[in-house]
Design a protein around this motif. Structure first.
Motif: not given
Length: 95
Positions: A34-38, A41-42, A50-53, A76-78
């Motif tokens: 849920q956090e990554l969809q928003e 950055v975790l 974890f970060e979505v770029k 892309s999830l990194t």
């Protein structure tokens, strides 16, 4: 290690039942997703980030046909491990 082995080890270390540990892991994954969809950055201390770029659209060329293709933009999830985790892995590899 697969999911079942992980939840088993987690339940053993925390003193939970396997079912409770499985619920805990599922909840953790749901919250992270849920956090990554928003696009948040975790960051986990002693573990990593974890970060979505967003990858921009680009043009690629097929080497055989020399045809140019447009690759659309995508997310892309990194994951970037922290230095402490890298050090632990390197020390394990050296032994």
């Amino acid at each position: 290690m697969n999911s079942k082995e992980f939840t088993g080890e987690l339940s053993r270390r925390l003193g939970y039942t396997n079912k409770d540990a499985a619920v805990l892991v599922a909840s953790l994954v749901d919250i992270m997703a849920q956090e990554l969809q928003e696009s948040n950055v975790l960051t986990f201390q002693e573990f990593g980030t974890f970060e979505v770029k967003k990858k921009m659209e680009r043009i690629v060329v097929n080497p055989v046909t020399r045809q140019r293709l447009l690759v659309p933009p995508k997310l892309s999830l990194t994951f970037k491990p922290c230095p402490a985790l890298k050090g632990k892995v390197k020390n394990e590899d050296a032994q």
